[in-house]
Design a protein around this motif. Structure first.
Motif, PDB file in Angstrom:
ATOM      1  N   LEU A   1      68.073  78.496  41.246  1.00  0.00           N
ATOM      2  CA  LEU A   1      68.656  79.487  40.358  1.00  0.00           C
ATOM      3  C   LEU A   1      70.137  79.683  40.681  1.00  0.00           C
ATOM      4  O   LEU A   1      70.839  80.401  39.968  1.00  0.00           O
ATOM      5  N   GLN A   2      70.567  79.049  41.751  1.00  0.00           N
ATOM      6  CA  GLN A   2      71.967  79.076  42.158  1.00  0.00           C
ATOM      7  C   GLN A   2      72.413  77.647  42.437  1.00  0.00           C
ATOM      8  O   GLN A   2      71.717  76.901  43.130  1.00  0.00           O
ATOM      9  N   TYR A   3      73.565  77.287  41.908  1.00  0.00           N
ATOM     10  CA  TYR A   3      74.035  75.898  42.011  1.00  0.00           C
ATOM     11  C   TYR A   3      74.560  75.588  43.410  1.00  0.00           C
ATOM     12  O   TYR A   3      75.298  76.368  44.015  1.00  0.00           O
ATOM     13  N   VAL A   4      74.141  74.442  43.938  1.00  0.00           N
ATOM     14  CA  VAL A   4      74.637  73.932  45.217  1.00  0.00           C
ATOM     15  C   VAL A   4      74.998  72.467  45.033  1.00  0.00           C
ATOM     16  O   VAL A   4      74.219  71.690  44.465  1.00  0.00           O
ATOM     17  N   ASP A   5      76.165  72.078  45.499  1.00  0.00           N
ATOM     18  CA  ASP A   5      76.581  70.676  45.455  1.00  0.00           C
ATOM     19  C   ASP A   5      76.029  69.975  46.693  1.00  0.00           C
ATOM     20  O   ASP A   5      76.629  70.028  47.767  1.00  0.00           O
ATOM     21  N   TYR A   6      74.847  69.359  46.547  1.00  0.00           N
ATOM     22  CA  TYR A   6      74.209  68.711  47.687  1.00  0.00           C
ATOM     23  C   TYR A   6      74.902  67.416  48.092  1.00  0.00           C
ATOM     24  O   TYR A   6      74.848  67.012  49.247  1.00  0.00           O
ATOM     25  N   LEU A   7      75.525  66.738  47.141  1.00  0.00           N
ATOM     26  CA  LEU A   7      75.991  65.371  47.388  1.00  0.00           C
ATOM     27  C   LEU A   7      77.411  65.294  47.930  1.00  0.00           C
ATOM     28  O   LEU A   7      77.695  64.460  48.798  1.00  0.00           O
ATOM     29  N   GLY A   8      78.318  66.132  47.437  1.00  0.00           N
ATOM     30  CA  GLY A   8      79.690  66.087  47.914  1.00  0.00           C
ATOM     31  C   GLY A   8      80.275  64.687  47.817  1.00  0.00           C
ATOM     32  O   GLY A   8      80.065  63.968  46.848  1.00  0.00           O
ATOM     33  N   ASP A   9      80.985  64.272  48.863  1.00  0.00           N
ATOM     34  CA  ASP A   9      81.562  62.922  48.917  1.00  0.00           C
ATOM     35  C   ASP A   9      80.578  61.994  49.622  1.00  0.00           C
ATOM     36  O   ASP A   9      80.853  61.479  50.705  1.00  0.00           O
ATOM     37  N   ILE A  10      79.419  61.780  48.993  1.00  0.00           N
ATOM     38  CA  ILE A  10      78.342  61.048  49.666  1.00  0.00           C
ATOM     39  C   ILE A  10      78.670  59.573  49.858  1.00  0.00           C
ATOM     40  O   ILE A  10      78.177  58.932  50.785  1.00  0.00           O
ATOM     41  N   GLN A  11      79.500  59.010  49.002  1.00  0.00           N
ATOM     42  CA  GLN A  11      79.845  57.600  49.143  1.00  0.00           C
ATOM     43  C   GLN A  11      80.687  57.342  50.378  1.00  0.00           C
ATOM     44  O   GLN A  11      80.472  56.372  51.103  1.00  0.00           O
ATOM     45  N   SER A  12      81.640  58.208  50.646  1.00  0.00           N
ATOM     46  CA  SER A  12      82.543  58.007  51.788  1.00  0.00           C
ATOM     47  C   SER A  12      82.018  58.641  53.072  1.00  0.00           C
ATOM     48  O   SER A  12      82.175  58.065  54.157  1.00  0.00           O
ATOM     49  N   HIS A  13      81.402  59.821  52.955  1.00  0.00           N
ATOM     50  CA  HIS A  13      80.957  60.548  54.152  1.00  0.00           C
ATOM     51  C   HIS A  13      79.551  61.117  53.935  1.00  0.00           C
ATOM     52  O   HIS A  13      79.374  62.332  53.819  1.00  0.00           O
ATOM     53  N   PRO A  14      78.514  60.283  53.894  1.00  0.00           N
ATOM     54  CA  PRO A  14      77.147  60.780  53.668  1.00  0.00           C
ATOM     55  C   PRO A  14      76.652  61.709  54.763  1.00  0.00           C
ATOM     56  O   PRO A  14      75.784  62.541  54.531  1.00  0.00           O
ATOM     57  N   GLU A  15      77.220  61.571  55.967  1.00  0.00           N
ATOM     58  CA  GLU A  15      76.793  62.419  57.075  1.00  0.00           C
ATOM     59  C   GLU A  15      77.407  63.814  56.999  1.00  0.00           C
ATOM     60  O   GLU A  15      77.066  64.704  57.804  1.00  0.00           O
ATOM     61  N   ASP A  16      78.313  64.036  56.038  1.00  0.00           N
ATOM     62  CA  ASP A  16      78.987  65.324  55.914  1.00  0.00           C
ATOM     63  C   ASP A  16      78.636  66.017  54.603  1.00  0.00           C
ATOM     64  O   ASP A  16      79.426  66.772  54.062  1.00  0.00           O
ATOM     65  N   THR A  17      77.433  65.766  54.098  1.00  0.00           N
ATOM     66  CA  THR A  17      77.002  66.377  52.845  1.00  0.00           C
ATOM     67  C   THR A  17      75.980  67.472  53.113  1.00  0.00           C
ATOM     68  O   THR A  17      75.310  67.500  54.157  1.00  0.00           O
TER      69      THR A  17
END
Length: 538
Positions: free
Chosen positions: A407-423
C-alpha cells in the motif's frame, strides 16, 4: 473471534494426545533411504525417476517450480491426442464469475456514458472545474517509472480483516496509502465491510466462537519448516495426499473468520476456478493446501507479512519484523498470537476432528521453540535448498508477489545492474533469510530435538525422488502406514510429466559473498558448498 484482543487460557492449548517416540541425539540431515539416497547438485543434474519425465532448461520460462508441481508439463502422447481431435474446440460453460464480470462491465459502461452525457450539458465553468480535478487525481497517481503488478488485488493478503482491524492499522500508519494503491485500499475496505456486517454475523450465529474453542486438537500437528522457495509447498501438497491429514485451504486462510459458513457455497461457485501464482505460474484452487500464516495475519495482524503491506513504514521502523520469531515481542503479543494459532487450528479441524493437522509456513521456521511450547508432541520436517538458488527464487517472490500487497511504494531494485548488493531487495532478502535461521538454530540448540521429532530432507532429493523422500519422513517420524499412501503419491507425481526448469541469471560476486557470510551455518549444517553452491554428501 475478536480482532486479536483475546488472551488464551490454559484450556485451548493442551491437546489430548500421547507423546510419540523417544528422542535421539541425531539432529543433522541423513542419507535418504528407499529412493532418497545421496545428495545431488540440482534436480536437472540427476536422471529423473520413473513417472517424472525429463527435465529441460528454458531461460524464457517463468519461475523455477520450487514449491509446487512443475510449471509446464507435456504428458506423453498429449500432442498426438490433440492433433487427432480435428481442431474442434469444446465451448466452455459460462460460470457465475464470468456472468458477474459481464454484468459489472455493462454497468461500468453505462455509468461512463451517463457521466459523459452529464459532462456535455454542464456549464463551462463546471467543465473546467471537473477537468482540473481529474487532472489533479491523475497527477497524484502518476509515477515516472511503471509499477509492476500495480492493479493486482486477487492475491492481496488482507482479505480477511474486519473493518475495525483495517482502520486500526490505517490509523497506526497515519492513513498513509500511496495514491497509486488507492484501489487496493478500496478493495480491502469493501471486503472488510462485508466481513464485518454480513458474513461474520452469520458465521457467529451458526458456529458460535465458544463452540469452536471447545474443540479438542486430538492429535499432535505436523509442521513443515524451511525458507520460502525451498520446496515447502510441494512437500505440503504431497503429504496432504494422505487422508489421515488435513491442511488449511486457500479459502480458509484468506477468510479465517467466515469460512465455516461460506465454504460450501464458495466451493460450489468457484471450486473449479484456478489461479496462477505470480512468482511461478503454478495453478492453485480454493481447496489447495495453503500456509497458515495467511490465516494468522488476517486474524491478529501479528506477522512479518504486515511489513509488505505498509512497506515504506516497515523500512523505517521494522515494526513487524519482530513477529517473525517473537523473540523481541511483548508477552501480551505472544499470548495473542498463540490464541490466534490455537483458534484457527481448531476451526480448521472443526468438521474433521478425527484428522491430524499438517501445516506449513516458512515463518514458522523461526518459531520452533514457540510451536514446541504450544504443542509439546508436535513433529517437524525441515527442508533445505541450495542458498544461492533460494536467494534467486526469493528475489522473484518479492518482485512478483509481495509487491502485490504494497500500500506504500518502495523502490526495491534501485541501481540493480551496477550495484545489486546495494538494493533494498538484497537487504530485505538477507534480513529475512538470516533472521529466520538465526532464530531456528538458536531454538534448535536449546531444544535438542531428536530424529523422531525433527527430520531433515533436501529440495534436490524431493525433486529427484519425491516418493522416496516422503517414505523417509514417515519412517523417521513414525507416522504410521506408508503402503496405503505410496500409490497416491505415485499417481500424483506421474501427472507431473516432463517439465522445464528455469535458468536463473548469475549472482554477482558481491551478492554471493554476502549470502555466504550471512548464512555460513546454513551452508555447513545442511551440506552445501559455499564456493559453487553444490550439495555435498552427508
Amino acid at each position: 473471534m475478536n480482532d486479536g484482543t483475546v488472551v488464551p487460557t490454559a484450556s485451548g492449548t493442551s491437546p489430548s494426545y500421547d507423546r510419540g517416540g523417544a528422542a535421539s541425539d541425531e539432529s543433522k540431515p541423513s542419507d535418504l533411504s528407499n529412493g532418497g539416497g545421496g545428495s545431488h547438485p540440482l534436480p536437472s543434474a540427476v536422471p529423473p525417476t520413473r513417472g517424472q519425465g525429463n527435465i529441460k532448461e528454458d531461460p524464457s520460462a517463468d519461475e523455477n517450480p520450487v514449491d509446487k508441481a512443475p510449471l509446464v508439463y507435456y504428458p506423453t502422447g498429449e500432442a498426438d491426442k490433440k492433433a487427432g481431435e480435428g481442431g474442434h474446440k469444446k465451448k466452455r460453460p459460462v460460470t457465475a464469475m464470468k456472468k458477474a464480470y459481464i454484468a459489472l462491465r455493462k454497468f461500468t459502461v453505462a455509468i461512463g456514458l451517463a457521466a459523459l452525457a452529464i459532462f456535455v450539458y454542464m456549464p463551462v465553468i463546471l467543465k473546467i472545474i471537473v477537468g482540473l480535478f481529474i487532472l489533479f487525481i491523475l497527477s497524484l497517481i502518476y509515477l515516472p517509472r511503471s509499477v509492476k503488478h500495480r492493479w493486482e488485488v486477487k492475491f492481496m493478503v488482507a482479505q480477511g480483516w474486519t473493518l475495525r482491524q483495517w482502520f486500526v492499522y490505517l490509523a497506526r500508519h497515519n492513513f498513509v496509502v500511496d495514491p497509486i494503491y488507492w484501489h487496493r485500499a478500496l478493495f480491502i475496505t469493501v471486503i472488510s465491510t462485508f466481513t464485518s456486517f454480513v458474513w461474520a454475523p452469520k458465521e457467529e450465529k451458526e458456529y458460535p466462537e465458544e463452540t469452536i474453542r471447545a474443540t479438542t486438537i486430538q492429535q499432535p500437528p505436523l509442521f513443515i519448516l524451511g525458507h520460502f522457495r525451498s520446496g515447502t509447498t510441494r512437500l505440503h501438497e504431497l503429504m496432504s495426499k494422505d487422508d489421515r491429514f488435513v491442511a488449511p485451504t486457500v479459502y480458509q486462510c484468506f477468510a479465517p473468520r467466515v469460512f465455516l459458513h461460506r465454504e460450501e457455497a464458495i466451493s460450489e461457485q468457484f471450486g473449479k476456478l484456478q489461479m496462477r501464482r505470480p512468482m511461478d505460474s503454478v495453478k492453485v484452487r480454493m481447496e489447495s493446501p495453503q500456509e497458515d500464516e495467511f490465516g494468522l495475519v488476517n486474524l491478529c495482524g501479528l506477522s512479518p507479512y504486515m511489513g509488505a503491506i505498509f512497506a515504506r513504514a516497515e523500512r523505517i521502523k521494522n515494526t513487524y519484523f519482530q513477529y517473525l520469531s517473537f523473540k523481541e515481542a511483548s508477552a501480551e503479543e505472544v499470548a495473542r498470537w498463540k490464541d490466534a494459532v490455537v483458534f484457527f487450528y481448531k476451526k480448521v479441524l472443526f468438521k474433521k476432528q478425527d484428522k491430524r493437522l499438517i501445516l506449513k509456513s516458512p515463518a514458522h521456521t523461526a518459531r520452533l521453540k514457540l510451536l514446541h511450547e504450544l504443542f509439546p508432541d508436535a513433529k517437524f520436517i525441515h527442508i533445505s535448498r541450495n542458498p544461492f538458488e533460494v536467494y534467486q527464487s526469493t528475489s522473484k517472490l518479492f518482485m512478483d508477489l509481495l509487491i502485490q500487497w504494497n500500500l506504500q511504494y518502495v523502490d526495491y531494485l534501485g541501481d540493480i545492474q551496477s550495484h545489486p548488493e546495494d538494493t533494498e531487495l538484497h537487504r530485505s532478502i538477507l534480513q529475512l533469510y538470516g533472521g529466520i535461521y538465526d532464530s531456528f538454530f538458536q531454538d534448535l540448540d536449546e531444544l535438542g530435538l531428536g530424529k523422531d521429532v525433527l527430520t531433515y530432507v533436501k529440495y534436490e532429493d524431493l525433486m529427484r525422488s519425491p516418493v522416496g523422500v516422503v517414505e523417509k519422513i514417515y519412517k523417521d517420524l513414525q507416522l504410521g502406514n506408508f503402503e496405503n499412501v505410496q500409490p497416491l503419491l505415485l499417481e500424483a507425481t506421474a501427472k507431473d510429466g516432463d517439465f522445464r526448469r528455469n535458468a536463473h541469471p548469475n549472482i554477482s560476486a558481491n551478492v554471493k559473498n554476502d549470502v555466504r557470510t550471512r548464512l555460513a551455518r546454513y551452508f555447513t549444517e545442511f551440506g552445501y558448498e559455499t564456493e559453487h553452491g553444490t550439495s555435498v554428501s552427508q
